[in-house]
Design a protein around this motif. Structure first.
Motif, mmCIF file in Angstrom:
data_model
loop_
_atom_site.group_PDB
_atom_site.id
_atom_site.type_symbol
_atom_site.label_atom_id
_atom_site.label_comp_id
_atom_site.label_asym_id
_atom_site.label_seq_id
_atom_site.Cartn_x
_atom_site.Cartn_y
_atom_site.Cartn_z
ATOM 1 N N ASN A 1 19.041 14.278 -6.333
ATOM 2 C CA ASN A 1 19.185 12.901 -5.854
ATOM 3 C C ASN A 1 18.706 11.881 -6.874
ATOM 4 O O ASN A 1 19.322 10.828 -7.040
ATOM 5 C CB ASN A 1 18.479 12.725 -4.507
ATOM 6 C CG ASN A 1 19.391 13.153 -3.365
ATOM 7 O OD1 ASN A 1 20.361 12.468 -3.060
ATOM 8 N ND2 ASN A 1 19.121 14.307 -2.797
ATOM 9 N N SER B 1 21.441 11.331 -9.341
ATOM 10 C CA SER B 1 22.722 10.843 -8.822
ATOM 11 C C SER B 1 22.904 9.359 -9.106
ATOM 12 O O SER B 1 21.995 8.551 -8.875
ATOM 13 C CB SER B 1 22.787 11.096 -7.316
ATOM 14 O OG SER B 1 23.782 10.276 -6.747
ATOM 15 N N LYS B 2 24.102 9.025 -9.604
ATOM 16 C CA LYS B 2 24.388 7.615 -9.906
ATOM 17 C C LYS B 2 25.036 6.923 -8.713
ATOM 18 O O LYS B 2 25.108 5.714 -8.652
ATOM 19 C CB LYS B 2 25.286 7.524 -11.140
ATOM 20 C CG LYS B 2 24.494 7.806 -12.417
ATOM 21 C CD LYS B 2 25.408 7.982 -13.622
ATOM 22 C CE LYS B 2 24.643 8.570 -14.792
ATOM 23 N NZ LYS B 2 24.774 10.030 -14.912
ATOM 24 N N ASN B 3 25.571 7.730 -7.766
ATOM 25 C CA ASN B 3 26.257 7.095 -6.629
ATOM 26 C C ASN B 3 25.563 7.388 -5.302
ATOM 27 O O ASN B 3 26.167 7.864 -4.360
ATOM 28 C CB ASN B 3 27.736 7.517 -6.531
ATOM 29 C CG ASN B 3 28.216 8.266 -7.740
ATOM 30 O OD1 ASN B 3 28.162 7.711 -8.826
ATOM 31 N ND2 ASN B 3 28.645 9.510 -7.585
ATOM 32 N N GLY B 4 24.278 7.111 -5.239
ATOM 33 C CA GLY B 4 23.563 7.232 -3.970
ATOM 34 C C GLY B 4 23.212 8.651 -3.603
ATOM 35 O O GLY B 4 23.253 9.549 -4.442
ATOM 36 N N THR B 5 22.896 8.830 -2.338
ATOM 37 C CA THR B 5 22.384 10.107 -1.860
ATOM 38 C C THR B 5 23.449 11.210 -1.947
ATOM 39 O O THR B 5 24.610 10.987 -1.631
ATOM 40 C CB THR B 5 21.962 9.962 -0.378
ATOM 41 O OG1 THR B 5 21.306 8.715 -0.244
ATOM 42 C CG2 THR B 5 21.064 11.098 0.056
ATOM 43 N N VAL B 6 23.020 12.367 -2.384
ATOM 44 C CA VAL B 6 23.908 13.532 -2.376
ATOM 45 C C VAL B 6 23.613 14.284 -1.073
ATOM 46 O O VAL B 6 22.466 14.650 -0.818
ATOM 47 C CB VAL B 6 23.633 14.443 -3.590
ATOM 48 C CG1 VAL B 6 24.651 15.573 -3.660
ATOM 49 C CG2 VAL B 6 23.645 13.636 -4.884
ATOM 50 N N GLU C 1 27.167 18.589 0.519
ATOM 51 C CA GLU C 1 27.711 18.526 -0.838
ATOM 52 C C GLU C 1 26.993 19.547 -1.737
ATOM 53 O O GLU C 1 27.629 20.265 -2.508
ATOM 54 C CB GLU C 1 27.474 17.127 -1.391
ATOM 55 C CG GLU C 1 28.668 16.502 -2.071
ATOM 56 C CD GLU C 1 28.363 15.024 -2.347
ATOM 57 O OE1 GLU C 1 28.321 14.679 -3.525
ATOM 58 O OE2 GLU C 1 28.129 14.259 -1.388
#
Ligand SMILES: [Zn+2]
Length: 394
Positions: free
Chosen positions: A344, A347-352, A356
């Motif tokens: 997490n 991560s560049k685009n928020g929560t994983v 996933e």
């Protein structure tokens, strides 16, 4: 004792301020025009210019390529190779952390023999000597200055490919501890623990020899006793020198003894989730140390005494004490508590989401099984074991 073999065909200079030896070493190598392969951070700090100025002082021209990301890609190797060829350079200065080193080695191959770096993937595919390299690490470290590996990310298949060949060993290495004093604490921690894991995995590897053990033991002692101090204050030059020398010895140790499940499993984590290499290793280490404890034949006590301020005696030691000591060390230097947090953070685009991550466990385990390091891990591992270890680390 089993038969073992070693040769160390490199010229290595270690010492505070030894970057100033660059012109002398470049002349020894017979170079007239360098391509300095480095990263954007070192360029901003003026260090790339400093290296170029040193070369200019003896009339050696220098071009630079600094457009390198963490976990460098096949495309970056292509761009850097194009730059090398159009510049007319005749040697490469690999200046930086693991990423510029990996790129420089790959460029050294592709510029000489053509094709793509993917053509040289695997063991011993490089046909002969590559463009001569001078490696100057600025982290402690990957040990890349003394290893015959280049690891490049192939985004078309979410895979970190490895080129392994003794031809890609840098001819010269310069280790100047002053260069690592500017690292942020998080980088010092991630790189430092990575270097420690190189020594630890080499030490417990089934391919370990008395030669690799000697280097791994010294590396673990230097790093284990200095990593907290170095993360606390990177200007502590004594600690910086210990970290740099430890990283060097660890690199040589694992060149011969290979690594283990930690590195086999961390490469897919970086390829799928872009987690920095050292962090991915650090969150996996306690879980794998616990798994491997069953195979311990006395080495865990040595490792424990290297990372703990107070030593334990054999009669009071149990392998699980090492697992706890590793967790304590990781916490002290600011490593995330587990793999979920590390993924997490990266991560560049928020929560994983949990789903996933779960969906990636099987493909990551498949890739981990392709690593040669699985075969030398002290405890045998099947794909289902690797999947279990990933789940435990989450
Ligand atoms: Zn590593």
């Amino acid at each position: 004792m089993e038969t073992f073999n070693f040769s160390e065909p490199q010229d290595i200079t270690v010492g505070k301020g030894s970057l100033s030896k660059l012109p002398e070493i470049a002349k020894k190598l017979g170079g007239k025009h360098a391509l300095i392969i480095s990263g954007p951070h070192l360029e901003k700090m003026g260090l790339v210019k400093k290296a170029a100025d040193y070369l200019a002082s003896v009339d050696i021209k220098a071009d630079t390529f600094t457009d390198i990301e963490a976990n460098p890609s096949v495309t970056t190797v292509e761009k850097a190779t194009a730059k090398y060829l159009e510049s007319g350079a005749d040697f490469i200065v690999a200046f930086g952390g693991g990423s510029p080193m990996d790129v420089a080695k790959a460029v050294g191959v592709v510029a000489k023999y053509g094709g793509s770096v993917t053509d040289y993937e695997g063991a011993h595919k490089v046909p002969g000597p590559i463009v001569p390299l001078i490696a100057i690490p600025t982290t402690a470290g990957t040990g890349s200055e003394v290893t015959a590996f280049s690891v490049i990310t192939d985004h078309s298949r979410n895979y970190k490919l490895t080129v392994f060949s003794y031809e890609i060993l840098p001819k010269y290495a310069i280790l100047d501890a002053e260069l690592i004093t500017t690292a942020p604490a998080s980088v010092a921690a991630a790189c430092g623990i990575d270097a420690f894991i190189h020594a630890e995995e080499a030490y417990v590897s089934t391919a370990a020899s008395p030669f690799s053990d000697a280097l791994a033991e010294k590396a673990m002692a230097l790093i284990g006793k200095n990593i907290r101090r170095f993360v606390a204050n990177r200007n502590d030059i004594e600690a910086a020198e210990a970290m740099m020398t430890g990283s060097l010895f660890a690199g040589i140790a694992f060149s011969f003894a290979r690594l283990g499940n930690v590195h086999a499993m961390s490469h897919p984590v970086s390829a799928f989730f872009d987690v920095p290499h050292g962090v991915a290793n650090a969150v996996l280490l306690p879980v794998i140390a616990e798994y491997n404890a069953l195979a311990d034949h006395g080495k865990y006590l040595t490792i424990y005494n290297d990372i703990r301020p107070i030593s334990a005696y054999a009669d009071e030691f149990e392998p699980m004490m090492l697992v706890d000591a590793i967790r304590e060390l990781c916490t002290d230097i600011g490593i995330p508590e587990n793999l979920t947090i590390a993924i997490n953070n990266a991560s560049k685009n928020g929560t994983v989401t949990k789903e996933e991550i779960e969906s990636r466990i099987e493909p990551m385990a498949v890739d981990a099984m392709k690593s040669g390091n699985i075969a030398v891990n002290p405890r045998a591992s099947r794909q289902c074991d690797i999947e279990m270890l990933y789940r435990k680390a989450l």
